[in-house]
Design a protein around this motif. Structure first.
Motif, PDB file in Angstrom:
ATOM      1  N   ARG A   1       2.498   3.335   5.524  1.00  0.00           N
ATOM      2  CA  ARG A   1       3.655   4.098   4.840  1.00  0.00           C
ATOM      3  C   ARG A   1       4.267   3.049   3.823  1.00  0.00           C
ATOM      4  O   ARG A   1       4.654   3.524   2.622  1.00  0.00           O
ATOM      5  CB  ARG A   1       4.578   4.664   5.794  1.00  0.00           C
ATOM      6  CG  ARG A   1       4.188   5.793   6.640  1.00  0.00           C
ATOM      7  CD  ARG A   1       5.183   6.313   7.811  1.00  0.00           C
ATOM      8  NE  ARG A   1       6.601   6.149   7.194  1.00  0.00           N
ATOM      9  CZ  ARG A   1       7.312   7.073   6.651  1.00  0.00           C
ATOM     10  NH1 ARG A   1       6.698   8.033   6.022  1.00  0.00           N
ATOM     11  NH2 ARG A   1       8.383   6.980   6.050  1.00  0.00           N
ATOM     12  N   ASN A   2       4.273   1.834   4.274  1.00  0.00           N
ATOM     13  CA  ASN A   2       4.950   0.923   3.346  1.00  0.00           C
ATOM     14  C   ASN A   2       3.969   0.078   2.593  1.00  0.00           C
ATOM     15  O   ASN A   2       4.413  -0.796   1.668  1.00  0.00           O
ATOM     16  CB  ASN A   2       5.792  -0.313   4.339  1.00  0.00           C
ATOM     17  CG  ASN A   2       7.148   0.323   4.789  1.00  0.00           C
ATOM     18  OD1 ASN A   2       7.640   1.419   3.920  1.00  0.00           O
ATOM     19  ND2 ASN A   2       7.178   0.247   6.062  1.00  0.00           N
ATOM     20  N   ALA A   3       2.503   0.365   2.555  1.00  0.00           N
ATOM     21  CA  ALA A   3       1.480  -0.358   1.677  1.00  0.00           C
ATOM     22  C   ALA A   3       1.868   0.090   0.291  1.00  0.00           C
ATOM     23  O   ALA A   3       2.308   1.237   0.150  1.00  0.00           O
ATOM     24  CB  ALA A   3       0.519  -0.330   2.177  1.00  0.00           C
ATOM     25  N   PRO A   4       1.400  -0.376  -0.762  1.00  0.00           N
ATOM     26  CA  PRO A   4       1.543   0.070  -2.055  1.00  0.00           C
ATOM     27  C   PRO A   4       0.281   1.190  -2.234  1.00  0.00           C
ATOM     28  O   PRO A   4      -0.732   1.384  -1.542  1.00  0.00           O
ATOM     29  CB  PRO A   4       0.560  -1.041  -2.971  1.00  0.00           C
ATOM     30  CG  PRO A   4       0.973  -2.222  -2.183  1.00  0.00           C
ATOM     31  CD  PRO A   4       0.843  -1.938  -0.389  1.00  0.00           C
ATOM     32  N   CYS A   5       0.772   2.200  -2.785  1.00  0.00           N
ATOM     33  CA  CYS A   5      -0.199   3.585  -2.974  1.00  0.00           C
ATOM     34  C   CYS A   5      -1.376   3.288  -3.792  1.00  0.00           C
ATOM     35  O   CYS A   5      -1.443   2.347  -4.877  1.00  0.00           O
ATOM     36  CB  CYS A   5       0.860   4.587  -3.873  1.00  0.00           C
ATOM     37  SG  CYS A   5      -0.068   6.156  -3.650  1.00  0.00           S
ATOM     38  N   PRO A   6      -2.421   3.698  -3.171  1.00  0.00           N
ATOM     39  CA  PRO A   6      -3.862   3.326  -3.719  1.00  0.00           C
ATOM     40  C   PRO A   6      -4.053   4.090  -5.062  1.00  0.00           C
ATOM     41  O   PRO A   6      -4.643   3.722  -5.885  1.00  0.00           O
ATOM     42  CB  PRO A   6      -4.975   4.010  -2.783  1.00  0.00           C
ATOM     43  CG  PRO A   6      -4.209   4.880  -1.900  1.00  0.00           C
ATOM     44  CD  PRO A   6      -2.817   4.410  -2.036  1.00  0.00           C
ATOM     45  N   CYS A   7      -3.115   4.931  -5.524  1.00  0.00           N
ATOM     46  CA  CYS A   7      -3.176   5.805  -6.951  1.00  0.00           C
ATOM     47  C   CYS A   7      -2.761   4.754  -7.890  1.00  0.00           C
ATOM     48  O   CYS A   7      -3.080   5.077  -9.181  1.00  0.00           O
ATOM     49  CB  CYS A   7      -2.338   6.884  -6.821  1.00  0.00           C
ATOM     50  SG  CYS A   7      -0.584   6.607  -7.189  1.00  0.00           S
ATOM     51  N   GLY A   8      -2.264   3.561  -7.541  1.00  0.00           N
ATOM     52  CA  GLY A   8      -1.864   2.810  -8.578  1.00  0.00           C
ATOM     53  C   GLY A   8      -0.551   2.913  -9.325  1.00  0.00           C
ATOM     54  O   GLY A   8      -0.158   2.402 -10.453  1.00  0.00           O
ATOM     55  N   SER A   9       0.348   3.564  -8.703  1.00  0.00           N
ATOM     56  CA  SER A   9       1.603   4.064  -9.411  1.00  0.00           C
ATOM     57  C   SER A   9       2.572   2.792  -9.459  1.00  0.00           C
ATOM     58  O   SER A   9       3.432   2.822  -9.831  1.00  0.00           O
ATOM     59  CB  SER A   9       2.259   5.294  -8.663  1.00  0.00           C
ATOM     60  OG  SER A   9       2.402   4.748  -7.257  1.00  0.00           O
TER      61      SER A   9
ATOM     62  N   LYS B   1       5.512   2.794  -3.054  1.00  0.00           N
ATOM     63  CA  LYS B   1       5.113   2.842  -1.602  1.00  0.00           C
ATOM     64  C   LYS B   1       4.333   3.868  -1.190  1.00  0.00           C
ATOM     65  O   LYS B   1       4.700   5.063  -1.885  1.00  0.00           O
ATOM     66  CB  LYS B   1       6.222   2.380  -0.733  1.00  0.00           C
ATOM     67  CG  LYS B   1       6.856   1.238  -0.788  1.00  0.00           C
ATOM     68  CD  LYS B   1       7.860   0.885   0.107  1.00  0.00           C
ATOM     69  CE  LYS B   1       8.400  -0.439   0.193  1.00  0.00           C
ATOM     70  NZ  LYS B   1       9.589  -0.598   1.205  1.00  0.00           N
ATOM     71  N   TYR B   2       3.300   3.794  -0.531  1.00  0.00           N
ATOM     72  CA  TYR B   2       2.381   5.058  -0.041  1.00  0.00           C
ATOM     73  C   TYR B   2       3.482   6.172   0.398  1.00  0.00           C
ATOM     74  O   TYR B   2       3.162   7.551  -0.045  1.00  0.00           O
ATOM     75  CB  TYR B   2       1.453   4.726   0.680  1.00  0.00           C
ATOM     76  CG  TYR B   2       0.459   5.894   1.388  1.00  0.00           C
ATOM     77  CD1 TYR B   2      -0.230   6.393   0.466  1.00  0.00           C
ATOM     78  CD2 TYR B   2       0.479   6.197   2.746  1.00  0.00           C
ATOM     79  CE1 TYR B   2      -1.161   7.513   0.815  1.00  0.00           C
ATOM     80  CE2 TYR B   2      -0.379   7.171   3.095  1.00  0.00           C
ATOM     81  CZ  TYR B   2      -1.246   7.925   2.037  1.00  0.00           C
ATOM     82  OH  TYR B   2      -1.953   8.847   2.592  1.00  0.00           O
ATOM     83  N   LYS B   3       4.399   5.954   1.222  1.00  0.00           N
ATOM     84  CA  LYS B   3       5.312   6.993   1.795  1.00  0.00           C
ATOM     85  C   LYS B   3       6.097   7.709   0.680  1.00  0.00           C
ATOM     86  O   LYS B   3       6.571   8.781   0.886  1.00  0.00           O
ATOM     87  CB  LYS B   3       6.216   6.107   2.783  1.00  0.00           C
ATOM     88  CG  LYS B   3       7.444   5.473   2.266  1.00  0.00           C
ATOM     89  CD  LYS B   3       8.061   4.689   3.485  1.00  0.00           C
ATOM     90  CE  LYS B   3       9.059   3.982   2.980  1.00  0.00           C
ATOM     91  NZ  LYS B   3       9.826   3.293   3.998  1.00  0.00           N
ATOM     92  N   LYS B   4       6.441   6.946  -0.610  1.00  0.00           N
ATOM     93  CA  LYS B   4       7.070   7.482  -1.511  1.00  0.00           C
ATOM     94  C   LYS B   4       6.452   8.271  -2.706  1.00  0.00           C
ATOM     95  O   LYS B   4       6.755   8.645  -3.669  1.00  0.00           O
ATOM     96  CB  LYS B   4       8.088   6.676  -2.177  1.00  0.00           C
ATOM     97  CG  LYS B   4       9.003   5.764  -1.330  1.00  0.00           C
ATOM     98  CD  LYS B   4      10.225   6.959  -1.112  1.00  0.00           C
ATOM     99  CE  LYS B   4      11.419   6.286  -0.207  1.00  0.00           C
ATOM    100  NZ  LYS B   4      12.405   7.008   0.027  1.00  0.00           N
TER     101      LYS B   4
END
Length: 64
Positions: A47-55, A58-61
């Motif tokens: 959840r706190n990792a960077p989002c893989p979409c490159g935005s 954080k993944y959770k947000k």
């Protein structure tokens, strides 16, 4: 299990639409498809990792 999905693309050299075939596995999580790399266990980011979409979020947000 091995699937043969087709990825369609426009070949810039011939200006023709072509298909790429690959023996790959995919999983669907929360409405999104993810490619499973051979030999690497499939795992979504924490959840706190960077989002893989490159935005940059954080993944959770973002894409969770």
């Amino acid at each position: 299990m091995c699937h043969f999905p087709k990825a369609w693309f426009l070949n810039p050299d011939t200006d023709q639409e072509e298909a790429h075939h690959e023996c790959s596995d995919f999983i669907k999580e929360q409405g999104r498809w993810y490619f499973i790399y051979p030999g690497i266990p499939a795992k979504l980011p924490g959840r706190n990792a960077p989002c893989p979409c490159g935005s940059g979020k954080k993944y959770k947000k973002c894409c969770q």
